[in-house]
Design a protein around this motif. Structure first.
Motif, PDB file in Angstrom:
ATOM      1  N   GLU A  22      -9.169   8.700   1.353  1.00  0.00           N
ATOM      2  CA  GLU A  22      -7.326   9.522   2.240  1.00  0.00           C
ATOM      3  C   GLU A  22      -6.615   8.497   1.206  1.00  0.00           C
ATOM      4  OE1 GLU A  22      -7.219  11.808   4.927  1.00  0.00           O
ATOM      5  OE2 GLU A  22      -9.299  12.163   3.397  1.00  0.00           O
ATOM      6  N   TYR A  24      -2.550   7.113   2.650  1.00  0.00           N
ATOM      7  CA  TYR A  24      -2.197   6.240   3.514  1.00  0.00           C
ATOM      8  C   TYR A  24      -1.650   7.603   5.060  1.00  0.00           C
ATOM      9  CZ  TYR A  24      -1.911   2.032   1.836  1.00  0.00           C
ATOM     10  OH  TYR A  24      -1.693  -0.224   1.906  1.00  0.00           O
ATOM     11  N   ALA A  25      -1.112   7.944   5.702  1.00  0.00           N
ATOM     12  CA  ALA A  25      -0.930   8.161   6.739  1.00  0.00           C
ATOM     13  C   ALA A  25       0.933   7.820   6.801  1.00  0.00           C
ATOM     14  CB  ALA A  25      -1.635   8.040   8.236  1.00  0.00           C
ATOM     15  N   ALA A  26       2.044   8.524   7.127  1.00  0.00           N
ATOM     16  CA  ALA A  26       2.655   8.746   7.447  1.00  0.00           C
ATOM     17  C   ALA A  26       3.506   7.296   7.208  1.00  0.00           C
ATOM     18  CB  ALA A  26       3.734   9.560   7.728  1.00  0.00           C
ATOM     19  N   ARG A  27       2.702   7.176   8.935  1.00  0.00           N
ATOM     20  CA  ARG A  27       3.072   5.609   9.418  1.00  0.00           C
ATOM     21  C   ARG A  27       2.427   4.798   9.203  1.00  0.00           C
ATOM     22  NH1 ARG A  27      -0.164   2.946  14.327  1.00  0.00           N
ATOM     23  NH2 ARG A  27       0.541   1.558  15.044  1.00  0.00           N
ATOM     24  N   ASP A  28       2.087   4.270   7.927  1.00  0.00           N
ATOM     25  CA  ASP A  28       0.695   3.108   7.806  1.00  0.00           C
ATOM     26  C   ASP A  28       1.973   3.552   6.099  1.00  0.00           C
ATOM     27  OD1 ASP A  28      -0.915   3.011   9.004  1.00  0.00           O
ATOM     28  OD2 ASP A  28      -3.001   3.967   7.981  1.00  0.00           O
ATOM     29  N   GLU A  30       5.423   4.296   6.118  1.00  0.00           N
ATOM     30  CA  GLU A  30       6.440   3.595   6.551  1.00  0.00           C
ATOM     31  C   GLU A  30       6.001   1.714   6.579  1.00  0.00           C
ATOM     32  OE1 GLU A  30       7.164   6.050   9.598  1.00  0.00           O
ATOM     33  OE2 GLU A  30       7.662   7.936   8.551  1.00  0.00           O
ATOM     34  N   GLY A  45       6.357  12.656   2.625  1.00  0.00           N
ATOM     35  CA  GLY A  45       5.974  11.571   2.577  1.00  0.00           C
ATOM     36  C   GLY A  45       4.968  11.261   1.457  1.00  0.00           C
ATOM     37  N   GLN A  46       4.380  12.104   0.787  1.00  0.00           N
ATOM     38  CA  GLN A  46       3.343  11.654  -0.407  1.00  0.00           C
ATOM     39  C   GLN A  46       4.145  11.401  -1.162  1.00  0.00           C
ATOM     40  OE1 GLN A  46       2.675  15.848  -2.080  1.00  0.00           O
ATOM     41  NE2 GLN A  46       1.668  16.154   0.313  1.00  0.00           N
ATOM     42  N   GLY A  99      -1.387  12.567  -3.181  1.00  0.00           N
ATOM     43  CA  GLY A  99      -0.788  11.028  -2.114  1.00  0.00           C
ATOM     44  C   GLY A  99      -0.218   9.984  -2.218  1.00  0.00           C
ATOM     45  N   SER A 101      -1.154   5.643  -2.159  1.00  0.00           N
ATOM     46  CA  SER A 101      -2.518   4.480  -2.183  1.00  0.00           C
ATOM     47  C   SER A 101      -2.434   3.500  -2.089  1.00  0.00           C
ATOM     48  CB  SER A 101      -3.598   4.753  -2.918  1.00  0.00           C
ATOM     49  OG  SER A 101      -3.018   4.836  -4.410  1.00  0.00           O
TER      50      SER A 101
END
Length: 120
Positions: A22, A24-28, A30, A45-46, A99, A101
């Motif tokens: 998966e 990274y989520a945008a929050r992670d 950032e 965010g990718q 995205g 990693s």
């Protein structure tokens, strides 16, 4: 996911990624970027990107040579851009997952260790 320091990241080696991870989520992402001055999110965010202005074209090429050496050693290859002979920027993302990693942040930390005199 806890953010890692630049030093912690730079000590790591990129791990092969063939997908199935998966992004990274945008929050992670950032939170991690807060540890990497000058890098920012792009492409919704990718990707991450950093820009530099160098003294001249050959200094930009020398900088890219150093980046290429690091990228090849870790088998994680960024997109390199040189425009107007002095403006350089690098974009990093994990192609296999479309995205970000951990590899992207490791490579960014290693790029940031290239001495400033390599860019001037």
């Amino acid at each position: 996911m806890a953010a890692q320091s630049t030093t912690e990241l730079a000590k790591k080696k990129c791990q092969p990624c063939e997908g199935g991870v998966e992004p990274y989520a945008a929050r992670d992402a950032e939170q991690q970027l807060a540890q990497l001055p000058g890098w920012r999110l792009t492409h919704d965010g990718q990707r991450i990107r950093k820009d530099w202005n160098v003294k001249n074209f050959m200094v930009g090429i020398k900088f890219f040579d150093e980046v290429a050496r690091i990228a090849e050693a870790d088998q994680h290859h960024p997109d390199l851009h040189l425009e107007g002979y002095r403006r350089v920027w690098i974009e990093i993302f994990t192609h296999a997952i479309g995205g970000l990693s951990e590899n992207d942040f490791i490579l960014a930390a290693k790029i940031d260790q290239i001495p400033v005199d390599a860019k001037k």
